[in-house]
Structure formats: C-alpha cells, structure tokens
Design an enzyme around this catalytic site. Sequence first.
Site, PDB file in Angstrom:
ATOM      1  N   HIS A   1      11.516  -0.484   7.860  1.00 57.08           N
ATOM      2  CA  HIS A   1      12.643   0.210   7.067  1.00 57.08           C
ATOM      3  C   HIS A   1      12.004   1.664   6.955  1.00 57.08           C
ATOM      4  O   HIS A   1      10.870   1.682   6.741  1.00 57.08           O
ATOM      5  CB  HIS A   1      12.630  -0.714   5.654  1.00 57.08           C
ATOM      6  CG  HIS A   1      13.034   0.015   4.651  1.00 57.08           C
ATOM      7  ND1 HIS A   1      14.271   0.772   4.292  1.00 57.08           N
ATOM      8  CD2 HIS A   1      12.393   0.223   3.354  1.00 57.08           C
ATOM      9  CE1 HIS A   1      14.413   1.382   3.337  1.00 57.08           C
ATOM     10  NE2 HIS A   1      13.196   1.110   2.427  1.00 57.08           N
TER      11      HIS A   1
ATOM     12  N   TRP B   1       9.165  -8.858  -3.082  1.00 56.31           N
ATOM     13  CA  TRP B   1       9.250  -7.346  -3.312  1.00 56.31           C
ATOM     14  C   TRP B   1       8.402  -7.147  -4.464  1.00 56.31           C
ATOM     15  O   TRP B   1       7.990  -7.921  -5.144  1.00 56.31           O
ATOM     16  CB  TRP B   1      10.583  -6.761  -3.862  1.00 56.31           C
ATOM     17  CG  TRP B   1      11.683  -6.731  -2.509  1.00 56.31           C
ATOM     18  CD1 TRP B   1      11.559  -7.384  -1.410  1.00 56.31           C
ATOM     19  CD2 TRP B   1      12.686  -5.832  -2.258  1.00 56.31           C
ATOM     20  NE1 TRP B   1      12.554  -7.302  -0.474  1.00 56.31           N
ATOM     21  CE2 TRP B   1      13.305  -6.153  -1.187  1.00 56.31           C
ATOM     22  CE3 TRP B   1      13.110  -5.021  -3.477  1.00 56.31           C
ATOM     23  CZ2 TRP B   1      14.350  -5.476  -0.756  1.00 56.31           C
ATOM     24  CZ3 TRP B   1      14.483  -4.215  -2.936  1.00 56.31           C
ATOM     25  CH2 TRP B   1      14.883  -4.517  -1.534  1.00 56.31           C
TER      26      TRP B   1
ATOM     27  N   THR C   1      23.574 -39.772  -5.661  1.00 52.89           N
ATOM     28  CA  THR C   1      24.273 -41.264  -5.835  1.00 52.89           C
ATOM     29  C   THR C   1      23.511 -42.041  -4.817  1.00 52.89           C
ATOM     30  O   THR C   1      23.191 -41.625  -3.845  1.00 52.89           O
ATOM     31  CB  THR C   1      25.664 -41.184  -5.271  1.00 52.89           C
ATOM     32  OG1 THR C   1      25.824 -40.439  -3.992  1.00 52.89           O
ATOM     33  CG2 THR C   1      26.749 -40.458  -6.091  1.00 52.89           C
TER      34      THR C   1
ATOM     35  N   SER D   1       0.849  -1.459  -0.064  1.00 54.21           N
ATOM     36  CA  SER D   1       0.073   0.186  -0.012  1.00 54.21           C
ATOM     37  C   SER D   1       0.855   1.282   0.034  1.00 54.21           C
ATOM     38  O   SER D   1       0.423   2.326  -0.569  1.00 54.21           O
ATOM     39  CB  SER D   1      -0.935   0.130   1.314  1.00 54.21           C
ATOM     40  OG  SER D   1      -1.824  -0.933   1.195  1.00 54.21           O
TER      41      SER D   1
ATOM     42  N   GLY E   1      22.726 -40.468  -1.570  1.00 56.72           N
ATOM     43  CA  GLY E   1      23.316 -39.075  -1.159  1.00 56.72           C
ATOM     44  C   GLY E   1      22.616 -38.254  -2.168  1.00 56.72           C
ATOM     45  O   GLY E   1      22.722 -38.141  -3.242  1.00 56.72           O
TER      46      GLY E   1
ATOM     47  N   TYR F   1      18.460   5.121  -0.966  1.00 55.24           N
ATOM     48  CA  TYR F   1      17.842   5.365  -2.283  1.00 55.24           C
ATOM     49  C   TYR F   1      16.961   6.534  -2.315  1.00 55.24           C
ATOM     50  O   TYR F   1      16.595   6.872  -1.103  1.00 55.24           O
ATOM     51  CB  TYR F   1      17.138   3.914  -2.960  1.00 55.24           C
ATOM     52  CG  TYR F   1      15.900   3.690  -1.865  1.00 55.24           C
ATOM     53  CD1 TYR F   1      16.137   2.555  -0.759  1.00 55.24           C
ATOM     54  CD2 TYR F   1      14.680   4.401  -2.464  1.00 55.24           C
ATOM     55  CE1 TYR F   1      14.837   2.354  -0.129  1.00 55.24           C
ATOM     56  CE2 TYR F   1      13.651   3.797  -1.592  1.00 55.24           C
ATOM     57  CZ  TYR F   1      13.878   2.850  -0.418  1.00 55.24           C
ATOM     58  OH  TYR F   1      12.581   2.385   0.200  1.00 55.24           O
TER      59      TYR F   1
ATOM     60  N   ASP G   1      21.182 -33.863  -8.757  1.00 54.88           N
ATOM     61  CA  ASP G   1      21.871 -35.375  -9.089  1.00 54.88           C
ATOM     62  C   ASP G   1      22.127 -36.000  -7.626  1.00 54.88           C
ATOM     63  O   ASP G   1      22.101 -35.480  -6.641  1.00 54.88           O
ATOM     64  CB  ASP G   1      23.098 -35.126  -9.750  1.00 54.88           C
ATOM     65  CG  ASP G   1      24.252 -34.300  -9.200  1.00 54.88           C
ATOM     66  OD1 ASP G   1      23.707 -33.826  -8.145  1.00 54.88           O
ATOM     67  OD2 ASP G   1      25.221 -34.152  -9.579  1.00 54.88           O
TER      68      ASP G   1
ATOM     69  N   THR H   1       9.114  -5.546  -7.006  1.00 57.98           N
ATOM     70  CA  THR H   1      10.101  -5.575  -7.924  1.00 57.98           C
ATOM     71  C   THR H   1       9.969  -7.062  -8.677  1.00 57.98           C
ATOM     72  O   THR H   1      10.079  -7.317  -9.912  1.00 57.98           O
ATOM     73  CB  THR H   1      11.533  -5.570  -7.481  1.00 57.98           C
ATOM     74  OG1 THR H   1      11.625  -4.154  -7.019  1.00 57.98           O
ATOM     75  CG2 THR H   1      12.494  -5.805  -8.415  1.00 57.98           C
TER      76      THR H   1
HETATM   77  P1  FAD Z   1       1.256  -7.067   1.321  1.00 56.00           P
HETATM   78  O1  FAD Z   1       1.212  -6.097   0.411  1.00 56.00           O
HETATM   79  O2  FAD Z   1       1.791  -6.852   2.794  1.00 56.00           O
HETATM   80  O3  FAD Z   1      -0.165  -7.796   1.110  1.00 56.00           O
HETATM   81  C1  FAD Z   1      -0.287  -8.976   2.060  1.00 56.00           C
HETATM   82  C2  FAD Z   1      -1.870  -8.808   2.326  1.00 56.00           C
HETATM   83  O4  FAD Z   1      -2.167  -9.900   3.329  1.00 56.00           O
HETATM   84  C3  FAD Z   1      -1.978  -7.528   3.117  1.00 56.00           C
HETATM   85  O5  FAD Z   1      -3.095  -6.762   2.332  1.00 56.00           O
HETATM   86  C4  FAD Z   1      -2.905  -8.115   4.568  1.00 56.00           C
HETATM   87  O6  FAD Z   1      -3.860  -7.273   4.882  1.00 56.00           O
HETATM   88  C5  FAD Z   1      -3.183  -9.474   4.014  1.00 56.00           C
HETATM   89  N1  FAD Z   1      -3.403 -10.328   5.358  1.00 56.00           N
HETATM   90  C6  FAD Z   1      -2.391 -10.483   6.082  1.00 56.00           C
HETATM   91  N2  FAD Z   1      -2.841 -11.500   7.162  1.00 56.00           N
HETATM   92  C7  FAD Z   1      -4.030 -11.618   6.575  1.00 56.00           C
HETATM   93  C8  FAD Z   1      -5.410 -12.451   7.289  1.00 56.00           C
HETATM   94  N3  FAD Z   1      -5.072 -13.272   8.185  1.00 56.00           N
HETATM   95  N4  FAD Z   1      -6.632 -12.536   6.631  1.00 56.00           N
HETATM   96  C9  FAD Z   1      -6.865 -11.621   5.464  1.00 56.00           C
HETATM   97  N5  FAD Z   1      -5.774 -10.861   4.971  1.00 56.00           N
HETATM   98  C10 FAD Z   1      -4.450 -10.934   5.617  1.00 56.00           C
HETATM   99  N6  FAD Z   1       9.751  -3.310  -2.570  1.00 56.00           N
HETATM  100  C11 FAD Z   1      10.073  -3.125  -3.765  1.00 56.00           C
HETATM  101  O7  FAD Z   1      10.293  -3.553  -4.900  1.00 56.00           O
HETATM  102  N7  FAD Z   1      10.674  -1.672  -4.244  1.00 56.00           N
HETATM  103  C12 FAD Z   1      10.622  -0.663  -3.250  1.00 56.00           C
HETATM  104  O8  FAD Z   1      10.876   0.212  -3.519  1.00 56.00           O
HETATM  105  C13 FAD Z   1      10.085  -0.875  -1.981  1.00 56.00           C
HETATM  106  N8  FAD Z   1      10.117  -0.143  -1.201  1.00 56.00           N
HETATM  107  C14 FAD Z   1       9.748  -0.339   0.163  1.00 56.00           C
HETATM  108  C15 FAD Z   1       9.613   0.721   1.163  1.00 56.00           C
HETATM  109  C16 FAD Z   1       9.034   0.201   2.450  1.00 56.00           C
HETATM  110  C17 FAD Z   1       9.033   1.260   3.231  1.00 56.00           C
HETATM  111  C18 FAD Z   1       8.544  -0.967   2.571  1.00 56.00           C
HETATM  112  C19 FAD Z   1       7.800  -1.277   3.877  1.00 56.00           C
HETATM  113  C20 FAD Z   1       8.640  -2.005   1.787  1.00 56.00           C
HETATM  114  C21 FAD Z   1       9.120  -1.697   0.402  1.00 56.00           C
HETATM  115  N9  FAD Z   1       9.371  -2.588  -0.528  1.00 56.00           N
HETATM  116  C22 FAD Z   1       9.565  -2.394  -1.689  1.00 56.00           C
HETATM  117  C23 FAD Z   1       8.840  -4.079  -0.245  1.00 56.00           C
HETATM  118  C24 FAD Z   1       7.448  -4.314  -0.780  1.00 56.00           C
HETATM  119  O9  FAD Z   1       6.457  -3.284  -0.513  1.00 56.00           O
HETATM  120  C25 FAD Z   1       6.663  -5.597  -0.423  1.00 56.00           C
HETATM  121  O10 FAD Z   1       7.728  -6.640  -0.348  1.00 56.00           O
HETATM  122  C26 FAD Z   1       5.666  -6.275  -0.959  1.00 56.00           C
HETATM  123  O11 FAD Z   1       4.838  -5.030  -0.998  1.00 56.00           O
HETATM  124  C27 FAD Z   1       4.915  -7.233  -0.410  1.00 56.00           C
HETATM  125  O12 FAD Z   1       3.623  -7.590  -1.056  1.00 56.00           O
HETATM  126  P2  FAD Z   1       2.856  -8.605  -0.605  1.00 56.00           P
HETATM  127  O13 FAD Z   1       1.549  -8.695  -1.552  1.00 56.00           O
HETATM  128  O14 FAD Z   1       3.548  -9.920  -0.241  1.00 56.00           O
HETATM  129  O15 FAD Z   1       2.639  -7.991   0.792  1.00 56.00           O
END
Ligand code: FAD
Length: 812
Positions: free
Chosen positions: A222, A352, A542, A44, A554, A254, A540, A354
């Site tokens: 972070h 991420w 053995t 988000s 192995g 960054y 692979d 990314t």
């Molecule tokens: P999320 O977006 O967290 O989604 C997980 C979802 O699961 C959430 O919506 C949550 O509500 C839901 N959920 C969890 N538990 C439950 C439950 N029990 N029941 C129902 N729903 C649930 N990445 C980059 O590639 N580039 C960047 O520049 C970058 N910068 C970042 C900067 C910051 C400050 C942060 C915090 C992160 C950054 N990241 C960046 C990392 C990136 O944001 C995350 O790795 C990525 O958004 C994770 O996506 P996701 O869908 O796995 O998790």
Amino acid sequence: HPRVVVIGAGIVGCALADELTSRGWRDVTVLDQGPLFATGGSSSHAPGLVFQTNPSKTMTAFAAYTVDKFSRLSLDGRWCFRAVGGLEVAATRQRWHDLERKLGLARCWGVRAELVDARECARMWPMLDPERVYGGLYTPDDGLAKAVRAGEAQARAAMARGASFLAHHTVVGIERDGGRVTGVVTDRGTFPADIAVSAAGFWGPAVGRMAGVEVPLLPMAHQYAYTAPVEGVDNPPELEASRPLLRHQDRDLYFREHTDRIGIGSYAHRPLPVRLEDVAEYDRAAVMPSMLEFTAADFEPSWQDSVELLPALADSKVEEGFNGVFSFTPDGMPLLGESRRLPGFWLAEAVWVTHSAGAAKAVAEWMTEGRTETDVHECDVHRFEDAQLSPAYVSDRGKQSFVEVYDVVHPLQPMEHPRPLRTSPFFARQRELGAFFLEGGGWERPYWYGANEPLVEAADEGRGRDPWSARYWSPIVGAEARATREGVALYDMTPLKRLEVAGPGALAFLQHATTNQIDRKPGTVAYTLLLDPGGGVRSDLTVARLDEDAFQVGVSSNLDVDWLRTHLPADGSVVLREITAGTCCIGVWGPLARDLVQPLSGDDLSHTGFGFFKARRVHIGHVPVLAMRVSYVGELGWELYTDADLGLRLWDTLWEAGRGLGAVAAGRAAFNSLRLEKGYRLAGTDMTSEHDPYEAGLGFAVKLEKGEFIGRDAAAAAAERAPRRRLGCLTLDDPDRVVMGREPVLVDGRPAGYVTSAGYSTTLGRGVAYAWLPAEAADPGTGVAVEYFGEPLAATVAAEPLVDPEMARIRR
Ligand code: FAD
C-alpha cells in the site's frame, strides 16, 4: 500459568504481552526476527491514523479500547496517541449521503461524530478547496497513534511484570507432542511453550505453515508518500500534527501532517500482492523488510487527486515514498483465536494499529477466561469454509478487500469473484427460473426469481425505497413472501450447515453443549442454544433426534462446528461428521404445503401422523428424505433433506406436483421478511455472545433444570436479574419506509440502541426491524425513531411476533 511464546514484537505482539501479564500470566516471551521495537514489520512505519467508526460493532469496540489505552500511555514523557480528530470529506453527493449513514454507524456504536459543511472543512484544513467538497464527517476523538512508541510502552509494562522480549530470534519451527504445541524453535534455540501465538503480521502464512495451519491472509503493498515542506504547515516536531486526519474516500486517499510536510496514503493503485519469498530477500539487503521500493508511476494519479483537493500542494512535490506491506484477508477482518488443527497454536493477525490493543485484549481474555467481553465471531479464525482457504481464493478475495478498503460497500454486496464457487443441486433449475443470486459462504443463494415477476402487485412496488434500500432488491420479493403465506413455496435450504452427531455419548454431549432439553423421544426436533461459559449466546441450533444415539444438527456457521468439535469427549464415544456437502435441503412451506407433499408420499403427513417439531424418514416419489416439520418462515411445512445426487429429482418431483397448486420457488429475501414477521432471530446478527438468552428473547430455549451445561451458571444468574436491554421488534410508522440494519434507534431523540436486522413485511404492509433497546423503552407501544441516513423515522415497539402469535398457521 501456561508458558506463552509470542512470535512477533509488532504492535500486536507488544499489546498482547501487556494484556496477558496484566491478567496474571507472567511467563510470556516475545520473539522477533528484527530489532526491538522498530522491528521492520508493518508497525515500524505505519503512519498511525486511527479512525474508529466501522460497520462492525466489534471493530469499533477494538478501536475505542485502543484509543482509550494509548491515550493513557506515554514513553519517556512522549505521547502515544493524540486526538487530533478525523475529517472525512465528501466530494460527491453520493458520498455526502453515505456520510449520513456513517454518522449513523458512529451513533450506533458510541463514537462522537458530526456532519460539518464545506466551510467548516476548510476551516479545519485551510489548504482544502471548499468548492471541491459538500462537507465532511468530523470525529473529534479519532487521532494519531505512534505505533512503535505505543508498542514499546506496552512491552515495558509487560516486562515489569515478568515478560521477556528477545530481538533477532527468527522462529523456524513449532514443536509439538501429543497433538499440542510444546515449543517454539528459533535460529538461536528452542523455547518450551504451552501456547505459541503467531503475531507475525503479514508473515502469518509462513509461521502458520510451521504449525501446519492454513492462514488465509495475503500480504499486499500500500503506497505512502511524503511531500516536500508545504507552505503553512508548521507544527512543532514533538507534536507532528495539529489538523485532523483527512480522508478523501472518493479518491481512496488519506492525509496527515508530519511537522512541515504532508503524508499521503493511497488505496487507489492496482493491488500489489507480495510474495513472502521476495520479502525475505529484501531483508538480507538490510532494509526494513516491510518497506518495498516506491513505484512512483502507481502513485501519479493519486498525486493529481491530492493537488485537486489541496491546491497548495501544486507548489510541492512527492519527496519520498514507499510501498508498505501489510495483511489483507478474504473479508477484511482480523484472524484471531486458537487453531483447532494444532491446540496451543493461536493467531493474532491482520490487525491494524487502530484495533491492536482491543484485539489483543480480546485474545488475552479468550486465553485466560475462555470468552471475550466483545463478541469476536467476525474475527474468529474458524469462520471460513474449506473452499475459502484455497490459496487462489485468499489471493482473489485479498485483492478485492484491498480495492474495497475505502469503497462504499452495501451490506448485501456480493463478492464478484470467484463465482459461482458452490452451488446446490438445484442450481440449473434456479437459473432457468431467472434467479437473482447473491453469495454467502461461497454459496450461490437465490434472493428472488425473475419467473415470479407476473405475481407482483402494486403494493409490492416499494414506493418508499430509496436508491440504497432498492439495491439488491426487487418487488418480486413481496410477491414471493405473499405466495408463501397464501399458497406454497420451495426454498433452497442447502447452504444451512448440518452435522451428524452419533455414538453412545452423543446425547450426553449435546445435553452438555447446548441449553434445551435434548433428551426427547427419537423423532423429535429441539431448538437449542450454544452459550459461552459466561452465558452469552454464541449461536442457535436445531437438533433432530433420529435414534437413541443419532442426531442431525443444523448449525449457523463453521464456528458452531468448530465449537462443538472442541468440546467433543476425548474417549471417542461421539462421532461428529459434517454432511452439508453431499446432502441438500428444500423447505416446502405455506398453507398448501401438505396438499403438495402428501400425494407424493405413502407416509402419513397429517397433523396427527406427523406433528410439529417432529422428524421422520419418508419417501417423496422415488426419493428417500429425512423430513423435519419445522419452519423458519412460520408456515405449515417441512424441511426435506436428501443426498445431493437425488436433489434434482426431489426438486423436479415437488415442482411438477406444485404446478396445479401455483407453487413458486422463493428466495432468501422473502425468507428474511417472513422470519422477521415471526420473530425468529438470526444468530450472529440479532444476538451475539454479548447478549444473554433472556434479553434476546430466547429464554424459552434454556432449561436450567435439566442439569449441567456450558454457560448454565451464568444463564441462571441472568434469569434472576432484570435485563437492562432487550431485543425488541419495531414497526415503522410510515408504511412506505424501510431500513437495512445497523441504524441507531433514538429514544427521546437520543441514540439508545441499534437495529440488528430489518426488512419489509408484506403481511403488515410496513417496514419492520429488530433492535436492541434499553429495557425501559422496550414495551410494546413505545414510540422511538430509527435514524436512517440522518433522518429520524418514527417507529413503534410492537408485540411480537407480528404474525401468527398463536402458531395456528404452523400447527395444523
Ligand atoms: P508487524 O508490525 O508486521 O509485526 C509482526 C512482527 O513479526 C514483525 O516484527 C516481524 O519481524 C515478526 N516476525 C514475523 N515472522 C517472524 C519469525 N518467523 N520469527 C520472528 N519474528 C517474526 N494501520 C492503522 O491502523 N492506521 C494506519 O494509518 C495504517 N497505515 C498503514 C500504512 C502502511 C504503508 C502500512 C504498510 C500499513 C498501515 N497500517 C495502518 C496497518 C498496520 O501497520 C498493520 O496492520 C499493523 O502494524 C500490524 O501489526 P502487527 O503487529 O500484526 O505486525
């Protein structure tokens, strides 16, 4: 098609729903505890920087797919990805040098990149003080992703194909029956499911607990901050940014533009682990649960460093910031795949933005076809050893992987903590011999022994070793390799994983699971491959047939154990037991191996009495051992297995007997050099599931005529076609140079392949490397170049193996 419930509508859950429905799986429900699509998870508020270059080929492929896909997405006419480019600057000589290595990685994996000087950096970022930098690595295809937008765009595509997305459904349990997932329980009812996927981001461990699955992931904060408006930063709001993403890795920082402000992310602060319990409380306060309060004091040094690089910021200030939570794993890699603990329960976490679409594509392929186009062994949830799943380990390593996010990490750099974690029974003796240990899979593994210092000759000094290749290296390595070729050496092989596979169904099981003929006389060893259903080389093995119905196998890693377990017959006719812990192994290798071992044993160890690739139970002094006449270093000798409690006795017995013969203890570094000389491939490094056995030079281990086995049809097809590429052996023309692996191979001056593993051959007196080459450049004698830190080193394709192609040294 199965009913799939995805937990989490972040970027990963949305991408997965799209990838699954586009493969025809329409019954997909995505649940999120938060609103759609700014759910409150990490996606988000991620600033969305996408840098594609990564030491891992897999991660680079994930990023490239994500860039390609997001570039073609839009949401109501608004962009999801803009290729503003990436610029990573170097403020120190070392970093500049490292950018040359990074350029090499980019060229290995096909990312467009070039090195630019300080003036050019300042042209791209006029605010940047050119006096502060040596130059930068410019990657024009990197850029900004709009995570929430891209998530929604993919969700809409999935919904158009039948998927549903439900907000405000908190998952509280996973239902199971007959050992499989049957449903996902929420605070608003239960959703029947054949497959539940946790795409819950950093909440992964909590969802894992509902399924009884340990999820080795540490949520950590972070810091990300926004400046006040900055003079000269003036982008149209709808475009947000025009200058490249900027990375200043020497300070773990960054930068990106946000219309008229600058966003600054920092990995320079202390690790800030987050307890999930605390996140939940924050949620009730109706704030985005993944955004914690900004701890300004932690950011202060980063602000100073930012002003130093971008002096114009001195007139600005940090206007707002937050501590954003996301996932860190022990090795910094994602967690993908189906849990063996609970079939039907999948993970797609620690990904991420990314890599999100690429990772989702891989998981969708894995689910629907049983294999992935891009090899995913580095991301597989089962890669960890049990000792790597303890909460203390996950916490220690997670913090370390936070610290290392922007560090220059050497490929051999070991973890610092916790050590020692796992040791073989010979550990005390190894210490006495001055072993230099590196770590792998939690094991302490000697790389060389200080005690062998007196054996070093002038030729071992490595005149051409640059500071990078001289790290985690010693001239003793050459001395140990030579001692093995000329005398005899003891190698600790304990960390190699081994299994006991027994029962009336054991033979049929191994015949079906692997490629070579396993139905041989008891007492015989076979080298064989695990293929995936598409004929790619997973690994692979053995296989030693000890009795009609009993085998010792192995394997290369935990992934093999997992793969074999999932393919066990359901009727209980095969029992598979891992015996690595509780047993140990010494490799005794070298032309004098028989002179060392035979006097200690009443058993006939002659070539006729105990032939090559045979296994027998014998006694070495007082110690009962299982001896296998195999050799990964290409010399006469045996692997001697015994119980761990007898290990020290075995070591001491061999050591005493070896004194008169000049026997030495030798480490992994010599081992690696010798196996390269013999052309013995390392699964997961030299070849992966992206390669078929024939192009990898392993066709000899595939017996198509033996009957049905996993991947047989695909292997049969591969056997028929002319390979486009081959794993070949290179020698470096300049005898003083060595390379490390993951360097581009240039054919006619252009990147055309990459080095998999490399080392120095003491026997040949020059550097050697295995590399993937286009088939037309793979013939012996072909001249190519290996690009090492930007410098093309002339190399020649060699006939392999380099040493002892007639196998005379082994068979005697
Ligand atoms: P999320 O977006 O967290 O989604 C997980 C979802 O699961 C959430 O919506 C949550 O509500 C839901 N959920 C969890 N538990 C439950 C439950 N029990 N029941 C129902 N729903 C649930 N990445 C980059 O590639 N580039 C960047 O520049 C970058 N910068 C970042 C900067 C910051 C400050 C942060 C915090 C992160 C950054 N990241 C960046 C990392 C990136 O944001 C995350 O790795 C990525 O958004 C994770 O996506 P996701 O869908 O796995 O998790």
